[in-house]
Design a protein around this motif. Structure first.
Motif, PDB file in Angstrom:
ATOM      1  N   ASP A 107      -6.406  20.081  28.108  1.00 52.25           N
ATOM      2  CA  ASP A 107      -5.981  20.393  29.478  1.00 52.25           C
ATOM      3  C   ASP A 107      -4.826  19.500  29.912  1.00 52.25           C
ATOM      4  N   ARG A 108      -4.900  18.237  29.574  1.00 54.60           N
ATOM      5  CA  ARG A 108      -3.852  17.300  29.982  1.00 54.60           C
ATOM      6  C   ARG A 108      -2.552  17.540  29.213  1.00 54.60           C
ATOM      7  N   LEU A 109      -2.642  17.925  27.954  1.00 54.70           N
ATOM      8  CA  LEU A 109      -1.444  18.284  27.195  1.00 54.70           C
ATOM      9  C   LEU A 109      -0.765  19.510  27.801  1.00 54.70           C
ATOM     10  N   ARG A 110      -1.564  20.489  28.205  1.00 55.18           N
ATOM     11  CA  ARG A 110      -1.002  21.695  28.809  1.00 55.18           C
ATOM     12  C   ARG A 110      -0.244  21.375  30.092  1.00 55.18           C
ATOM     13  N   VAL A 111      -0.839  20.512  30.916  1.00 54.76           N
ATOM     14  CA  VAL A 111      -0.202  20.147  32.181  1.00 54.76           C
ATOM     15  C   VAL A 111       1.172  19.528  31.930  1.00 54.76           C
ATOM     16  N   GLN A 112       1.293  18.767  30.849  1.00 54.54           N
ATOM     17  CA  GLN A 112       2.552  18.109  30.515  1.00 54.54           C
ATOM     18  C   GLN A 112       3.451  18.966  29.630  1.00 54.54           C
ATOM     19  N   HIS A 113       3.024  20.202  29.368  1.00 55.01           N
ATOM     20  CA  HIS A 113       3.789  21.118  28.508  1.00 55.01           C
ATOM     21  C   HIS A 113       4.090  20.473  27.158  1.00 55.01           C
ATOM     22  N   ALA A 114       3.114  19.759  26.636  1.00 52.59           N
ATOM     23  CA  ALA A 114       3.243  19.068  25.357  1.00 52.59           C
ATOM     24  C   ALA A 114       2.498  19.867  24.300  1.00 52.59           C
ATOM     25  N   GLU A 115       3.234  20.414  23.348  1.00 51.88           N
ATOM     26  CA  GLU A 115       2.618  21.235  22.308  1.00 51.88           C
ATOM     27  C   GLU A 115       1.868  20.343  21.319  1.00 51.88           C
ATOM     28  N   VAL A 116       0.577  20.610  21.142  1.00 53.25           N
ATOM     29  CA  VAL A 116      -0.215  19.844  20.188  1.00 53.25           C
ATOM     30  C   VAL A 116       0.099  20.324  18.774  1.00 53.25           C
ATOM     31  N   ALA A 117       0.258  19.389  17.864  1.00 56.80           N
ATOM     32  CA  ALA A 117       0.388  19.731  16.452  1.00 56.80           C
ATOM     33  C   ALA A 117      -0.978  19.704  15.787  1.00 56.80           C
ATOM     34  N   HIS A 118      -1.755  18.663  16.085  1.00 57.13           N
ATOM     35  CA  HIS A 118      -3.128  18.590  15.580  1.00 57.13           C
ATOM     36  C   HIS A 118      -3.887  17.496  16.308  1.00 57.13           C
ATOM     37  N   LEU A 119      -5.065  17.822  16.749  1.00 57.53           N
ATOM     38  CA  LEU A 119      -6.028  16.856  17.266  1.00 57.53           C
ATOM     39  C   LEU A 119      -7.246  16.920  16.367  1.00 57.53           C
ATOM     40  N   LYS A 120      -7.631  15.787  15.794  1.00 53.20           N
ATOM     41  CA  LYS A 120      -8.800  15.709  14.914  1.00 53.20           C
ATOM     42  C   LYS A 120      -9.655  14.532  15.364  1.00 53.20           C
ATOM     43  N   MET A 121     -10.962  14.759  15.437  1.00 59.94           N
ATOM     44  CA  MET A 121     -11.872  13.689  15.819  1.00 59.94           C
ATOM     45  C   MET A 121     -13.128  13.745  14.968  1.00 59.94           C
ATOM     46  N   THR A 122     -13.629  12.573  14.595  1.00 59.29           N
ATOM     47  CA  THR A 122     -14.928  12.476  13.936  1.00 59.29           C
ATOM     48  C   THR A 122     -15.799  11.474  14.671  1.00 59.29           C
ATOM     49  N   TYR A 123     -17.079  11.727  14.665  1.00 61.64           N
ATOM     50  CA  TYR A 123     -18.049  10.789  15.228  1.00 61.64           C
ATOM     51  C   TYR A 123     -19.078  10.468  14.146  1.00 61.64           C
ATOM     52  N   SER A 124     -19.249   9.174  13.881  1.00 56.07           N
ATOM     53  CA  SER A 124     -20.186   8.697  12.855  1.00 56.07           C
ATOM     54  C   SER A 124     -21.298   7.909  13.525  1.00 56.07           C
ATOM     55  N   PRO A 125     -22.501   8.447  13.622  1.00 62.22           N
ATOM     56  CA  PRO A 125     -23.611   7.724  14.261  1.00 62.22           C
ATOM     57  C   PRO A 125     -24.023   6.503  13.457  1.00 62.22           C
ATOM     58  N   ASP A 126     -24.319   5.427  14.139  1.00 66.17           N
ATOM     59  CA  ASP A 126     -24.797   4.221  13.449  1.00 66.17           C
ATOM     60  C   ASP A 126     -26.125   4.473  12.762  1.00 66.17           C
ATOM     61  N   GLU A 127     -26.955   5.331  13.357  1.00 71.02           N
ATOM     62  CA  GLU A 127     -28.306   5.528  12.846  1.00 71.02           C
ATOM     63  C   GLU A 127     -28.420   6.639  11.815  1.00 71.02           C
ATOM     64  N   ALA A 128     -27.311   7.350  11.536  1.00 75.25           N
ATOM     65  CA  ALA A 128     -27.367   8.501  10.627  1.00 75.25           C
ATOM     66  C   ALA A 128     -27.291   8.054   9.173  1.00 75.25           C
TER      67      ALA A 128
END
Length: 381
Positions: free
Chosen positions: A270-291
C-alpha cells in the motif's frame, strides 16, 4: 583456487538468471531436488547486492548446501564465485553447481561464463544460460499489455537479460490463459530470435523435464557477446532501491505467522503504491525459534497490482522468531526504509501481543557494475 576433484569427471555449472521476481529460487530448488533424487551432489550459490538473503534462507531450509555471495553481482565478484565453489567442493564435492545471480544483473556470459570456461575449463562443463521471465512483467516490458512498469533504463537491463539467454523460460504458466501464453511466446521470439523459448510453472512443476534435461546435458555454445552500454546499465541499477532487514518478533501468546507476514506485505504494498514506486520483488521469511530446522514461513510480492503469495507455511502458531525482509523497488532507499518501519509499526499495532524489534537494516542503491573480467569471445576448447 578450485581444488582438484578426486574424479576425472568434470562438475556441471548451471546458471539460472532472470529479473527480480521471475521465480528463480523456486526453479533452482526444483532442479536441485531432481538432481539430488538422481543421486547427484548439488551445491548452490546465491548472489545479491546486500546481505541477509531470503533466497539463502529458503534453500538451506530445504536441506541444500548453499553458499552466499553478497556485496555485488557475480560479474563484479568473480573471485568470490570461484571461492564459493571451492568451499562447496571442500565440503561435499558437488557433481553440479547451480548459481543464481542478482536479479538486476546482465552481461553474465561475457563476465562469468566465458572467463569461467577460459580459466577453469578443466573443472566444469557449462550449461546453456537460462533466463526466467515472469509472464505478466514480460508482457508489459514488451508492450503487449498495459500495467505498472519500470522506467526506461531499468527496462534496458531487463531486455539485455533476455538478449543473452540461450533458453528463455516463461515461468508461472498457471497465471496466463493459453492465448496470452501464445502471444508472449510470439513477442519474445520476434525480439529475441536466437533463444529457445520454453514455458513452465516452477511452483506447479509443469513442463520442467524438457528444460531440466537441457540443463543437464547441453553445453553452452560459442559466439560473440552482446554489446552493453555500461553507463545506461549503471544508471538503471542505480534507480533501484535495495533494502534488507532482520526483525525479531516476540509475542506474549502464539500468533499466526502467515497472517502477520501477509499483513506486513500488504502494508508495504500500500505504501509503495502511494509513492508510485514499482516493486521489483518483496520477499520475506519467518523462522520460529521453537520450530524444527527447515520450518519457515515465506511470502512474495512481485508486482504492485498483484497479491502477496505465501510460498511456505508453518504447521502451527509461533511465539518468537526471526523475520528477514528483502525489498527491491524503483524508489529511494531512504523511502523504502521508512516504508518498512511504518509497515512494521502498523502490523504491531494491529496485534497488541506482538513486538517487532529491528535488528539489522541496510538500504542503498547498487553501485556501478565493474566486472572482474570481460571476455568478448569464448575460449575455444
Amino acid at each position: 583456487m578450485l581444488e582438484e576433484s578426486p574424479s576425472s569427471v568434470k562438475a556441471r555449472y548451471i546458471m539460472i538468471g532472470g529479473f527480480l521476481g521471475a521465480g528463480k529460487t523456486t526453479a533452482v530448488a526444483k532442479l536441485a531436488q531432481r538432481l539430488t533424487e538422481r543421486g547427484l551432489k548439488v551445491g548452490l550459490i546465491t548472489n545479491d547486492q546486500g546481505r541477509e538473503l531470503v533466497d539463502t534462507q529458503m534453500l538451506r531450509a530445504k536441506g541444500f548446501a548453499t553458499e552466499e555471495i553478497p556485496g555485488g553481482c557475480f560479474c563484479c565478484r568473480f573471485n568470490s564465485l570461484v571461492d564459493a565453489a571451492d568451499r562447496l567442493t571442500s565440503a561435499s564435492q558437488p557433481d553440479v553447481f547451480i548459481a543464481e545471480p542478482v536479479g538486476s544483473c546482465t552481461d553474465l556470459v561475457a563476465t562469468v561464463t566465458y572467463p569461467l570456461r577460459r580459466m577453469y575449463g578443466d573443472h566444469f562443463t557449462i550449461a546453456p544460460v537460462s533466463v526466467l521471465v515472469d509472464p505478466i512483467r514480460a508482457a508489459r516490458v514488451l508492450g503487449l499489455e498495459s500495467g505498472g512498469n519500470f522506467s526506461e533504463k531499468v527496462v534496458y537491463i531487463y531486455k539485455k537479460q533476455l538478449e543473452e539467454a540461450d533458453i528463455l523460460v516463461i515461468n508461472k504458466l498457471d497465471l496466463l490463459s493459453p492465448e496470452r501464453v501464445e502471444q508472449l511466446h510470439a513477442g519474445l521470439s520476434a525480439q529475441f530470435p536466437r533463444a529457445e523459448i520454453l514455458t513452465i510453472s516452477a511452483r506447479e512443476g509443469t513442463n520442467l523435464d524438457t528444460w531440466f534435461s537441457k540443463l543437464e546435458s547441453d553445453v553452452h555454445g560459442y559466439g560473440p557477446t552482446m554489446d552493453v552500454d555500461y553507463d545506461v546499465y549503471a544508471d538503471g541499477e542505480a534507480l533501484l532501491g535495495w533494502l534488507n532487514a532482520t526483525v525479531q518478533l516476540d509475542a506474549t501468546t502464539p500468533f499466526d505467522a502467515e497472517r502477520a507476514l501477509t499483513s506486513l506485505a500488504r502494508e508495504i504494498q500500500d505504501r509503495l503504491r502511494v509513492q508510485h514506486a514499482e516493486v521489483a520483488h518483496l520477499k520475506m521469511t519467518y523462522s520460529p525459534d521453537e520450530a524444527l530446522a527447515g520450518e519457515i514461513a515465506a511470502v512474495n510480492l512481485v508486482r504492485n497490482d498483484f497479491v502477496p503469495e505465501l510460498s511456505l507455511k508453518l504447521p502451527e502458531p509461533s511465539k518468537r522468531g526471526q523475520l528477514i525482509i528483502n525489498l527491491r523497488a524503483e524508489n529511494a532507499p531512504e523511502a523504502l526504509a521508512q516504508i518498512i518501519r511504518d509497515a512494521l509499526h502498523a502490523v504491531q499495532g494491529a496485534t497488541p501481543t506482538l513486538t517487532a524489534r529491528l535488528q539489522h537494516l541496510e538500504h542503498f542503491r547498487p553501485g556501478r557494475p565493474t566486472p572482474t573480467h570481460r571476455d568478448q569471445l569464448p575460449a575455444v576448447g
